[in-house]
Design a protein around this motif. Sequence first.
Motif, short mmCIF file in Angstrom:
data_model
loop_
_atom_site.label_atom_id
_atom_site.label_comp_id
_atom_site.label_asym_id
_atom_site.label_seq_id
_atom_site.Cartn_x
_atom_site.Cartn_y
_atom_site.Cartn_z
N ALA A 191 0.82 -1.22 0.00
CA ALA A 191 0.00 0.00 0.00
C ALA A 191 0.85 1.26 0.00
CB ALA A 191 -0.95 0.00 1.20
N ALA A 192 1.96 1.23 -0.73
CA ALA A 192 2.90 2.34 -0.69
C ALA A 192 2.31 3.63 -1.24
CB ALA A 192 4.18 1.98 -1.46
N GLU A 193 1.51 3.53 -2.29
CA GLU A 193 0.95 4.75 -2.89
C GLU A 193 0.01 5.45 -1.92
OE1 GLU A 193 -2.04 5.88 -6.48
OE2 GLU A 193 -0.23 4.76 -7.06
N MET A 194 -0.84 4.70 -1.25
CA MET A 194 -1.76 5.28 -0.28
C MET A 194 -0.99 5.95 0.85
SD MET A 194 -2.99 4.53 3.03
CE MET A 194 -2.91 2.75 3.21
N LYS A 195 0.02 5.27 1.36
CA LYS A 195 0.81 5.83 2.46
C LYS A 195 1.59 7.07 2.00
CE LYS A 195 1.25 1.42 4.89
NZ LYS A 195 2.17 0.35 5.40
N ALA A 196 2.12 7.01 0.79
CA ALA A 196 2.87 8.16 0.26
C ALA A 196 1.97 9.38 0.12
CB ALA A 196 3.50 7.80 -1.08
N ASP A 197 0.76 9.19 -0.38
CA ASP A 197 -0.15 10.31 -0.59
C ASP A 197 -0.53 10.97 0.74
OD1 ASP A 197 0.03 9.55 -3.19
OD2 ASP A 197 -2.08 9.08 -3.47
N ILE A 198 -0.84 10.16 1.73
CA ILE A 198 -1.26 10.71 3.02
C ILE A 198 -0.06 11.33 3.74
CG2 ILE A 198 -2.12 10.08 5.31
CD1 ILE A 198 -3.90 7.99 3.89
N LEU A 199 1.07 10.64 3.70
CA LEU A 199 2.27 11.19 4.34
C LEU A 199 2.70 12.49 3.66
CD1 LEU A 199 4.67 11.02 6.26
CD2 LEU A 199 5.79 9.45 4.64
N GLY A 200 2.66 12.50 2.32
CA GLY A 200 3.04 13.69 1.59
C GLY A 200 2.13 14.88 1.90
N GLN A 201 0.83 14.63 1.99
CA GLN A 201 -0.12 15.70 2.33
C GLN A 201 0.16 16.23 3.73
OE1 GLN A 201 -2.21 17.15 0.37
NE2 GLN A 201 -3.40 18.38 1.81
N TRP A 202 0.44 15.35 4.66
CA TRP A 202 0.71 15.76 6.05
C TRP A 202 1.99 16.58 6.15
CZ3 TRP A 202 4.30 13.39 9.77
CH2 TRP A 202 4.15 13.90 11.07
N LEU A 203 2.96 16.26 5.31
CA LEU A 203 4.23 16.97 5.33
C LEU A 203 4.19 18.28 4.56
CD1 LEU A 203 6.77 14.02 4.91
CD2 LEU A 203 6.26 15.30 6.98
N GLY A 204 3.07 18.57 3.90
CA GLY A 204 2.93 19.87 3.25
C GLY A 204 3.03 19.86 1.75
N TYR A 205 3.19 18.70 1.14
CA TYR A 205 3.14 18.62 -0.32
C TYR A 205 1.68 18.55 -0.75
CZ TYR A 205 8.06 17.53 0.37
OH TYR A 205 9.37 17.58 0.75
N ASP A 206 1.42 18.85 -1.98
CA ASP A 206 0.03 18.93 -2.43
C ASP A 206 -0.43 17.60 -3.03
OD1 ASP A 206 -2.45 19.64 -3.24
OD2 ASP A 206 -1.83 21.14 -4.70
N PHE A 207 -1.00 16.76 -2.17
CA PHE A 207 -1.64 15.52 -2.63
C PHE A 207 -3.15 15.62 -2.43
CE2 PHE A 207 2.69 14.13 -2.17
CZ PHE A 207 2.84 13.06 -3.04
N SER A 208 -3.67 16.85 -2.32
CA SER A 208 -5.05 17.06 -1.92
C SER A 208 -6.07 16.50 -2.91
CB SER A 208 -5.32 18.55 -1.72
OG SER A 208 -5.05 19.27 -2.92
N GLN A 209 -5.67 16.36 -4.19
CA GLN A 209 -6.62 15.87 -5.20
C GLN A 209 -6.50 14.38 -5.46
OE1 GLN A 209 -9.02 18.01 -6.25
NE2 GLN A 209 -7.98 19.29 -4.71
N THR A 210 -5.68 13.68 -4.69
CA THR A 210 -5.56 12.24 -4.88
C THR A 210 -6.68 11.53 -4.13
OG1 THR A 210 -4.08 11.99 -2.97
CG2 THR A 210 -3.06 12.44 -5.10
N ALA A 211 -7.04 10.36 -4.61
CA ALA A 211 -8.19 9.64 -4.06
C ALA A 211 -8.02 9.31 -2.59
CB ALA A 211 -8.42 8.36 -4.87
N HIS A 212 -6.79 8.98 -2.19
CA HIS A 212 -6.55 8.58 -0.80
C HIS A 212 -6.66 9.75 0.17
CE1 HIS A 212 -4.13 5.60 -3.22
NE2 HIS A 212 -4.98 4.82 -2.58
N VAL A 213 -6.42 10.95 -0.30
CA VAL A 213 -6.43 12.12 0.59
C VAL A 213 -7.79 12.80 0.60
CG1 VAL A 213 -5.43 14.43 0.97
CG2 VAL A 213 -3.95 12.51 0.36
N ILE A 214 -8.49 12.79 -0.51
CA ILE A 214 -9.78 13.47 -0.60
C ILE A 214 -10.73 13.01 0.50
CG2 ILE A 214 -11.90 13.62 -1.98
CD1 ILE A 214 -10.14 13.87 -4.46
N ILE A 215 -10.70 11.74 0.80
CA ILE A 215 -11.68 11.20 1.76
C ILE A 215 -11.34 11.52 3.20
CG2 ILE A 215 -12.40 9.32 0.24
CD1 ILE A 215 -10.55 7.46 1.78
N ILE A 216 -10.11 12.00 3.49
CA ILE A 216 -9.75 12.29 4.88
C ILE A 216 -9.22 13.70 5.08
CG2 ILE A 216 -9.17 9.87 5.33
CD1 ILE A 216 -6.19 10.80 5.38
#
Length: 338
Positions: A23-48
């Motif tokens: 599940a590396a992509e899901m973890k990368a998207d959420i971790l990246g968003q938390w660290l301040g990169y823009d993953f806001s439009q990815t499916a894994h981040v939109i829901i949380i």
Amino acid sequence: ESDSIARVQYKFRAGVAEMLGDAAEMKADILGQWLGYDFSQTAHVIIIQDDAEQLKNRGLLYLSQFLTAAAEKRPLILFLEDIHWADDASLNAILNILRREPNLRLVTVAITRPSLFQRWPTWQEMGQINLNAVAAEQFNEPTYHLVHVLPLSVTTDRELLTEILQKVDPIPAELFDLVTGRAAGNPFYMEEMVKMLIDNGIILTSDGAWQVDIGRLHERQIPSTLTGVLQSRLDKLDTNAMVTLQRASAIGRVFWDAAVKELGDDDHRVDLQQLQAREFIYKRDKTSFSGTVEYLFKHDLLRDVTYATVLKKARLLYHQQVAAWLIMAAEKNGRSDE
């Protein structure tokens, strides 16, 4: 900094996948968003993304997993510079990660000014107590050490000045006492004072032996602070060099030749190599933007003292021009990456 959002996401996911297979992509998207990169439009981040607490908790978990996987491959050193600028949430995150995995092959080195402990006096004690409590069964020695960086000793002070003035033989006692007395164990202060004395013609340099004009040393008013010494050195610059350095200071401690050239269309320009030769700035081996040369002020304080000389109305104009240049340079680099 010059990468497009798509490029950032690609690199970040690839780096996380190297350590976390499942599940590396899901973890990368959420971790990246938390660290301040823009993953806001990815499916894994939109829901949380509207649930800040869940984003923080999962971000901490995945970062801990990432460091654990990395430390299993090889021992790690995590270097955190200037944590006195960090917010409380970031400082808490550091401690939480270390509490989760006390047995990691990980050394964390954090550098701070004393101001951190004025703002949060219990941070180091909290780290010591919690980490020792977690690791008490695994380690017989403390897992936390506070190291105070003290001024140079009198002996080391004199050794350093002797090295700096190795071409002066003998070094006059008055010069020794003045420089070591004012610097008070601060090597940067000592270096800059010697350069100021050279700028003022008190220390006369040549390819061979250097000479000291003791008469001028007695006549001159020597600044009593490091800021005063730096200001004295700036005052010796000609108008073109000073304006160029001021424009560089408006960009930041790190700046680019192309950006400096954008800040004005007048004749107040100087070859940055001249400022480099006088050790106000250094040229870096790599640059963030293709087609530019990247430079660095020798010290944060030097950049701050230079920036303080910029008129307020000029600062506003410079910042607008810098922002426009950064947008243009980032777009140009983004297109070349794609």
